[in-house]
Design a protein around this motif. Structure first.
Motif, PDB file in Angstrom:
ATOM      1  N   VAL A  11      22.430  -7.425  36.024  1.00  0.00           N
ATOM      2  CA  VAL A  11      20.967  -7.398  36.146  1.00  0.00           C
ATOM      3  C   VAL A  11      20.394  -6.133  35.515  1.00  0.00           C
ATOM      4  O   VAL A  11      19.390  -6.175  34.778  1.00  0.00           O
ATOM      5  CB  VAL A  11      20.549  -7.503  37.624  1.00  0.00           C
ATOM      6  CG1 VAL A  11      19.057  -7.229  37.786  1.00  0.00           C
ATOM      7  CG2 VAL A  11      20.892  -8.876  38.177  1.00  0.00           C
ATOM      8  N   SER A  12      21.029  -4.987  35.764  1.00  0.00           N
ATOM      9  CA  SER A  12      20.490  -3.717  35.271  1.00  0.00           C
ATOM     10  C   SER A  12      20.590  -3.594  33.756  1.00  0.00           C
ATOM     11  O   SER A  12      19.764  -2.919  33.124  1.00  0.00           O
ATOM     12  CB  SER A  12      21.226  -2.543  35.926  1.00  0.00           C
ATOM     13  OG  SER A  12      22.571  -2.479  35.473  1.00  0.00           O
ATOM     14  N   LEU A  14      19.212   0.678  40.633  1.00  0.00           N
ATOM     15  CA  LEU A  14      20.328  -0.223  40.352  1.00  0.00           C
ATOM     16  C   LEU A  14      21.567   0.553  39.929  1.00  0.00           C
ATOM     17  O   LEU A  14      22.694   0.217  40.337  1.00  0.00           O
ATOM     18  CB  LEU A  14      19.926  -1.233  39.279  1.00  0.00           C
ATOM     19  CG  LEU A  14      18.792  -2.198  39.656  1.00  0.00           C
ATOM     20  CD1 LEU A  14      18.420  -3.083  38.478  1.00  0.00           C
ATOM     21  CD2 LEU A  14      19.182  -3.052  40.856  1.00  0.00           C
ATOM     22  N   GLN A  56      14.780  -7.583  36.991  1.00  0.00           N
ATOM     23  CA  GLN A  56      15.270  -6.383  37.671  1.00  0.00           C
ATOM     24  C   GLN A  56      14.411  -6.066  38.890  1.00  0.00           C
ATOM     25  O   GLN A  56      14.933  -5.698  39.953  1.00  0.00           O
ATOM     26  CB  GLN A  56      15.263  -5.188  36.716  1.00  0.00           C
ATOM     27  CG  GLN A  56      16.337  -5.229  35.650  1.00  0.00           C
ATOM     28  CD  GLN A  56      16.368  -3.945  34.837  1.00  0.00           C
ATOM     29  OE1 GLN A  56      15.862  -2.906  35.260  1.00  0.00           O
ATOM     30  NE2 GLN A  56      16.957  -4.017  33.666  1.00  0.00           N
ATOM     31  N   THR A  78      15.404   0.805  37.595  1.00  0.00           N
ATOM     32  CA  THR A  78      16.691   0.919  36.903  1.00  0.00           C
ATOM     33  C   THR A  78      17.551   2.001  37.525  1.00  0.00           C
ATOM     34  O   THR A  78      18.767   1.833  37.695  1.00  0.00           O
ATOM     35  CB  THR A  78      16.467   1.205  35.410  1.00  0.00           C
ATOM     36  OG1 THR A  78      15.651   0.182  34.837  1.00  0.00           O
ATOM     37  CG2 THR A  78      17.798   1.243  34.661  1.00  0.00           C
TER      38      THR A  78
END
Length: 239
Positions: A156-157, A123, A165, A120
């Motif tokens: 996506v994040s 991203l 992810q 995460t």
């Protein structure tokens, strides 16, 4: 937003995700390699390499004290970064040097984050870098490219599952590592045909008296080294 909400977001951002399945790491690498080696997928995906390439020029220009005029991204996957300052000297040389090595070095940094399971965080760093670059874009196609790319990474994040992810992050990092190598070969092919006389390598040759072929070789060594080290970091999931 409450303090607990901020804390939850922070924990999500900097926290480590579970180890990805070994098969995920392997398949995303093979998928990225297939994109790099095939004509049409590479033609489409290469825009991401161009974004990183021009971002490398822009970052080095700023770090060396040059005044950044703007960045243009074109539909043929070429790009242009304009900066003002001395046309010679270390600052100009470093600015030219930053382009071809940027995708691979960004990929290497991403591989380091993924080795620590910071998916995460990776991203969101990508989102921040893209937003910073958006301010510098000076043409419509470039703005569209950055907005679409940023939107995809954000979606996506924020909305995707941890598994999605992971697939997205590993595929992206593999693509930067592998995709950073191919343009160096394309560069030398065009130079050998006399079709790219003002390339970064040739401009560096004019500034430093070091032959352009040596600079192409330098790009290749750096990018292959980043691929090897990045591949080792990503492959740590196998260990």
């Amino acid at each position: 937003m409450s303090l607990d909400g901020v804390t939850d977001i922070w924990d999500k951002l900097v926290g480590a995700q579970p180890d990805p399945p070994v098969l995920l790491v392997l398949l995303t690498g093979l998928a990225a390699l297939a994109v790099v080696l095939t004509r049409l997928p590479w033609r489409i995906a290469r825009n991401a390499i161009t974004i990183a390439h021009e971002g490398g020029h822009a970052l080095l220009a700023l770090l060396t004290g040059r005044k950044l005029r703007g960045i243009r991204l074109h539909s043929d996957t070429s790009g242009l970064t304009l900066s003002a300052g001395r046309p010679t000297g270390l600052g100009m040389a470093l600015t030219l040097l930053g382009g071809y090595v940027a995708p691979s070095l960004i990929g290497l940094a991403g591989a380091w984050l993924l080795a620590g399971n910071r998916i995460t965080l990776l991203l969101w760093i990508a989102i921040l870098l893209l937003l910073a670059m958006l301010v510098l874009i000076r043409n419509a196609f470039g703005i569209l490219s950055i907005v679409v790319t940023t939107g995809a990474v954000f979606a996506v994040s924020w909305f995707a599952s941890a598994q999605v992810q992971a697939v997205f992050a590993y595929a992206g990092v593999w693509f930067l590592l592998l995709g950073g190598v191919r343009p160096v070969g394309e560069l030398q092919t065009l130079r050998a045909r006399g079709q790219l006389r003002d390339s970064d390598a040739d401009q560096l040759a004019g500034l430093t008296a070091v032959p352009g072929l040596v600079w192409v070789g330098f790009f290749g060594v750096v990018n292959l080294g980043a691929l090897a080290l990045g591949g080792y970091l990503l492959g740590s999931a196998f260990l």
